[in-house]
Design a protein around this motif. Structure first.
Motif, PDB file in Angstrom:
ATOM      1  N   MET A 215      19.419  45.677 -74.150  1.00  7.90           N
ATOM      2  CA  MET A 215      18.737  46.818 -74.759  1.00  7.90           C
ATOM      3  C   MET A 215      19.806  47.941 -75.170  1.00  7.90           C
ATOM      4  SD  MET A 215      15.954  48.012 -75.096  1.00  7.90           S
ATOM      5  CE  MET A 215      15.070  49.598 -75.556  1.00  7.90           C
ATOM      6  N   LYS A 216      20.990  47.659 -74.589  1.00 13.58           N
ATOM      7  CA  LYS A 216      22.085  48.604 -74.755  1.00 13.58           C
ATOM      8  C   LYS A 216      22.663  48.254 -76.342  1.00 13.58           C
ATOM      9  CE  LYS A 216      24.558  48.965 -70.466  1.00 13.58           C
ATOM     10  NZ  LYS A 216      25.745  48.760 -69.773  1.00 13.58           N
ATOM     11  N   ILE A 217      22.642  46.970 -76.534  1.00 10.57           N
ATOM     12  CA  ILE A 217      22.806  46.610 -77.982  1.00 10.57           C
ATOM     13  C   ILE A 217      21.891  47.010 -79.005  1.00 10.57           C
ATOM     14  CG2 ILE A 217      23.535  44.756 -79.611  1.00 10.57           C
ATOM     15  CD1 ILE A 217      24.511  43.432 -76.833  1.00 10.57           C
ATOM     16  N   LEU A 218      20.746  46.987 -78.476  1.00 14.85           N
ATOM     17  CA  LEU A 218      19.457  47.159 -79.521  1.00 14.85           C
ATOM     18  C   LEU A 218      19.443  48.771 -80.074  1.00 14.85           C
ATOM     19  CD1 LEU A 218      17.128  46.166 -81.280  1.00 14.85           C
ATOM     20  CD2 LEU A 218      15.678  46.669 -79.307  1.00 14.85           C
ATOM     21  N   ILE A 219      19.747  49.627 -78.987  1.00 16.20           N
ATOM     22  CA  ILE A 219      19.725  50.998 -79.600  1.00 16.20           C
ATOM     23  C   ILE A 219      20.782  51.217 -80.438  1.00 16.20           C
ATOM     24  CG2 ILE A 219      20.005  53.314 -78.805  1.00 16.20           C
ATOM     25  CD1 ILE A 219      18.629  52.258 -76.046  1.00 16.20           C
ATOM     26  N   PRO A 220      22.222  50.879 -80.358  1.00 15.03           N
ATOM     27  CA  PRO A 220      22.785  51.491 -81.460  1.00 15.03           C
ATOM     28  C   PRO A 220      22.631  50.728 -82.829  1.00 15.03           C
ATOM     29  CG  PRO A 220      24.201  50.649 -79.468  1.00 15.03           C
ATOM     30  CD  PRO A 220      22.677  50.597 -79.280  1.00 15.03           C
ATOM     31  N   ILE A 221      22.223  49.600 -82.859  1.00  9.51           N
ATOM     32  CA  ILE A 221      21.599  48.868 -83.920  1.00  9.51           C
ATOM     33  C   ILE A 221      20.529  49.614 -84.780  1.00  9.51           C
ATOM     34  CG2 ILE A 221      20.869  46.803 -84.862  1.00  9.51           C
ATOM     35  CD1 ILE A 221      22.278  45.178 -82.826  1.00  9.51           C
ATOM     36  N   LEU A 222      19.508  49.921 -83.877  1.00 10.68           N
ATOM     37  CA  LEU A 222      18.430  50.789 -84.503  1.00 10.68           C
ATOM     38  C   LEU A 222      18.770  52.110 -85.111  1.00 10.68           C
ATOM     39  CD1 LEU A 222      15.701  49.664 -81.957  1.00 10.68           C
ATOM     40  CD2 LEU A 222      16.068  48.967 -84.359  1.00 10.68           C
ATOM     41  N   LEU A 223      19.778  52.891 -84.419  1.00 13.46           N
ATOM     42  CA  LEU A 223      20.323  53.911 -84.886  1.00 13.46           C
ATOM     43  C   LEU A 223      21.053  53.927 -86.024  1.00 13.46           C
ATOM     44  CD1 LEU A 223      21.439  55.802 -81.413  1.00 13.46           C
ATOM     45  CD2 LEU A 223      19.683  56.357 -82.978  1.00 13.46           C
ATOM     46  N   ALA A 224      21.826  52.999 -86.013  1.00 15.57           N
ATOM     47  CA  ALA A 224      22.689  52.614 -87.137  1.00 15.57           C
ATOM     48  C   ALA A 224      21.762  52.428 -88.445  1.00 15.57           C
ATOM     49  CB  ALA A 224      23.598  51.462 -87.044  1.00 15.57           C
ATOM     50  N   LEU A 225      20.516  51.467 -88.285  1.00 15.63           N
ATOM     51  CA  LEU A 225      19.728  51.184 -89.428  1.00 15.63           C
ATOM     52  C   LEU A 225      18.887  52.233 -89.776  1.00 15.63           C
ATOM     53  CD1 LEU A 225      19.046  47.519 -88.210  1.00 15.63           C
ATOM     54  CD2 LEU A 225      20.689  48.320 -90.054  1.00 15.63           C
ATOM     55  N   PHE A 226      18.550  52.890 -88.886  1.00 14.32           N
ATOM     56  CA  PHE A 226      17.324  54.272 -89.260  1.00 14.32           C
ATOM     57  C   PHE A 226      17.836  55.416 -89.268  1.00 14.32           C
ATOM     58  CE2 PHE A 226      15.088  50.445 -87.382  1.00 14.32           C
ATOM     59  CZ  PHE A 226      14.170  50.027 -88.527  1.00 14.32           C
ATOM     60  N   ILE A 227      19.034  55.712 -89.801  1.00 10.62           N
ATOM     61  CA  ILE A 227      19.611  57.234 -89.889  1.00 10.62           C
ATOM     62  C   ILE A 227      19.016  57.779 -90.883  1.00 10.62           C
ATOM     63  CG2 ILE A 227      21.917  58.365 -90.577  1.00 10.62           C
ATOM     64  CD1 ILE A 227      23.297  55.984 -89.481  1.00 10.62           C
ATOM     65  N   SER A 228      18.719  59.016 -90.430  1.00 10.98           N
ATOM     66  CA  SER A 228      17.698  59.906 -91.433  1.00 10.98           C
ATOM     67  C   SER A 228      18.314  60.074 -92.746  1.00 10.98           C
ATOM     68  CB  SER A 228      17.381  61.220 -90.652  1.00 10.98           C
ATOM     69  OG  SER A 228      18.610  61.890 -90.534  1.00 10.98           O
ATOM     70  N   ASN A 229      17.674  60.558 -93.613  1.00 11.36           N
ATOM     71  CA  ASN A 229      18.232  60.712 -95.234  1.00 11.36           C
ATOM     72  C   ASN A 229      19.039  62.031 -95.172  1.00 11.36           C
ATOM     73  OD1 ASN A 229      18.030  58.149 -95.914  1.00 11.36           O
ATOM     74  ND2 ASN A 229      15.974  58.591 -96.596  1.00 11.36           N
ATOM     75  N   SER A 230      19.509  62.666 -93.977  1.00 12.28           N
ATOM     76  CA  SER A 230      19.903  64.224 -94.297  1.00 12.28           C
ATOM     77  C   SER A 230      21.297  64.109 -95.053  1.00 12.28           C
ATOM     78  CB  SER A 230      20.002  64.505 -92.796  1.00 12.28           C
ATOM     79  OG  SER A 230      21.155  63.911 -92.194  1.00 12.28           O
ATOM     80  N   ALA A 231      21.702  65.363 -95.082  1.00 10.90           N
ATOM     81  CA  ALA A 231      22.974  65.411 -95.988  1.00 10.90           C
ATOM     82  C   ALA A 231      24.234  64.948 -95.013  1.00 10.90           C
ATOM     83  CB  ALA A 231      23.366  66.700 -96.393  1.00 10.90           C
ATOM     84  N   ASN A 232      24.334  65.063 -93.858  1.00  7.28           N
ATOM     85  CA  ASN A 232      25.359  64.135 -93.092  1.00  7.28           C
ATOM     86  C   ASN A 232      24.974  62.944 -92.441  1.00  7.28           C
ATOM     87  OD1 ASN A 232      24.062  66.498 -92.263  1.00  7.28           O
ATOM     88  ND2 ASN A 232      25.316  66.905 -90.602  1.00  7.28           N
ATOM     89  N   ALA A 233      24.264  62.469 -93.112  1.00  9.30           N
ATOM     90  CA  ALA A 233      23.797  61.107 -92.440  1.00  9.30           C
ATOM     91  C   ALA A 233      24.899  59.897 -93.187  1.00  9.30           C
ATOM     92  CB  ALA A 233      22.592  60.572 -92.958  1.00  9.30           C
ATOM     93  N   GLN A 234      25.351  59.056 -92.087  1.00 11.67           N
ATOM     94  CA  GLN A 234      26.436  58.162 -92.259  1.00 11.67           C
ATOM     95  C   GLN A 234      25.677  56.924 -92.714  1.00 11.67           C
ATOM     96  OE1 GLN A 234      28.047  57.291 -88.441  1.00 11.67           O
ATOM     97  NE2 GLN A 234      29.481  59.038 -88.913  1.00 11.67           N
ATOM     98  N   SER A 235      26.383  56.147 -93.787  1.00 19.75           N
ATOM     99  CA  SER A 235      25.802  54.901 -94.356  1.00 19.75           C
ATOM    100  C   SER A 235      26.253  53.792 -93.574  1.00 19.75           C
ATOM    101  CB  SER A 235      26.466  54.772 -95.814  1.00 19.75           C
ATOM    102  OG  SER A 235      27.950  54.389 -95.721  1.00 19.75           O
ATOM    103  N   LEU A 236      25.518  52.606 -93.589  1.00 19.68           N
ATOM    104  CA  LEU A 236      25.872  51.382 -92.748  1.00 19.68           C
ATOM    105  C   LEU A 236      27.362  51.124 -92.942  1.00 19.68           C
ATOM    106  CD1 LEU A 236      24.890  49.253 -91.001  1.00 19.68           C
ATOM    107  CD2 LEU A 236      24.149  47.901 -92.629  1.00 19.68           C
ATOM    108  N   GLU A 237      27.996  51.234 -94.202  1.00 13.19           N
ATOM    109  CA  GLU A 237      29.231  50.981 -94.248  1.00 13.19           C
ATOM    110  C   GLU A 237      30.280  51.781 -93.283  1.00 13.19           C
ATOM    111  OE1 GLU A 237      32.493  50.446 -98.005  1.00 13.19           O
ATOM    112  OE2 GLU A 237      30.516  51.344 -98.646  1.00 13.19           O
ATOM    113  N   ASP A 238      29.900  53.150 -93.383  1.00 12.14           N
ATOM    114  CA  ASP A 238      30.624  53.941 -92.349  1.00 12.14           C
ATOM    115  C   ASP A 238      30.693  53.569 -91.126  1.00 12.14           C
ATOM    116  OD1 ASP A 238      31.527  55.442 -94.525  1.00 12.14           O
ATOM    117  OD2 ASP A 238      29.977  56.776 -94.437  1.00 12.14           O
ATOM    118  N   VAL A 239      29.393  53.050 -90.586  1.00  5.61           N
ATOM    119  CA  VAL A 239      29.293  52.628 -89.071  1.00  5.61           C
ATOM    120  C   VAL A 239      30.030  51.371 -88.792  1.00  5.61           C
ATOM    121  CG1 VAL A 239      27.635  51.895 -87.445  1.00  5.61           C
ATOM    122  CG2 VAL A 239      27.176  53.591 -89.046  1.00  5.61           C
ATOM    123  N   CYS A 240      29.751  50.339 -89.917  1.00  3.63           N
ATOM    124  CA  CYS A 240      30.584  48.983 -89.722  1.00  3.63           C
ATOM    125  C   CYS A 240      32.239  49.584 -89.896  1.00  3.63           C
ATOM    126  CB  CYS A 240      30.544  48.502 -90.839  1.00  3.63           C
ATOM    127  SG  CYS A 240      28.933  47.633 -91.070  1.00  3.63           S
TER     128      CYS A 240
END
Length: 89
Positions: free
Chosen positions: A1-26
């Motif tokens: 479950m610890k792993i699932l939460i960061p993955i979901l957060l990275a994939l479903f980042i809101s489309n706000s102005a300061n949202a990070q792309s998946l590339e930035d997270v990687c």
């Protein structure tokens, strides 16, 4: 479950102005993994030097650093693996 939460957060980042792309997270996880690896490599080198000098206290300190950082390295590596960051290298 610890792993699932960061993955979901990275994939479903809101489309706000300061949202990070998946590339930035990687890139963040890649830098983090490289940092932990460098720290472990430095601790192994200092452990070997302490063994050569017969410094038991230095060996114990190095082993603590290695064990603690290996735990964090494994966690970060699992998240990096599940994000499938190979497309952004």
């Amino acid at each position: 479950m610890k792993i699932l939460i960061p993955i979901l957060l990275a994939l479903f980042i809101s489309n706000s102005a300061n949202a990070q792309s998946l590339e930035d997270v990687c890139k963040y996880y890649e830098k983090s993994i490289n940092g932990f690896y460098a720290l472990i490599a430095r601790a192994v080198k200092s452990r070997n030097e302490a063994l050569d000098n017969g410094n038991v206290e230095g060996v114990n300190d190095s082993l603590l650093i290695i064990v603690n950082n290996e735990k964090f390295l494994k966690e970060e590596a699992q998240v990096y693996h599940y994000l499938d960051c190979s497309d952004f290298r």
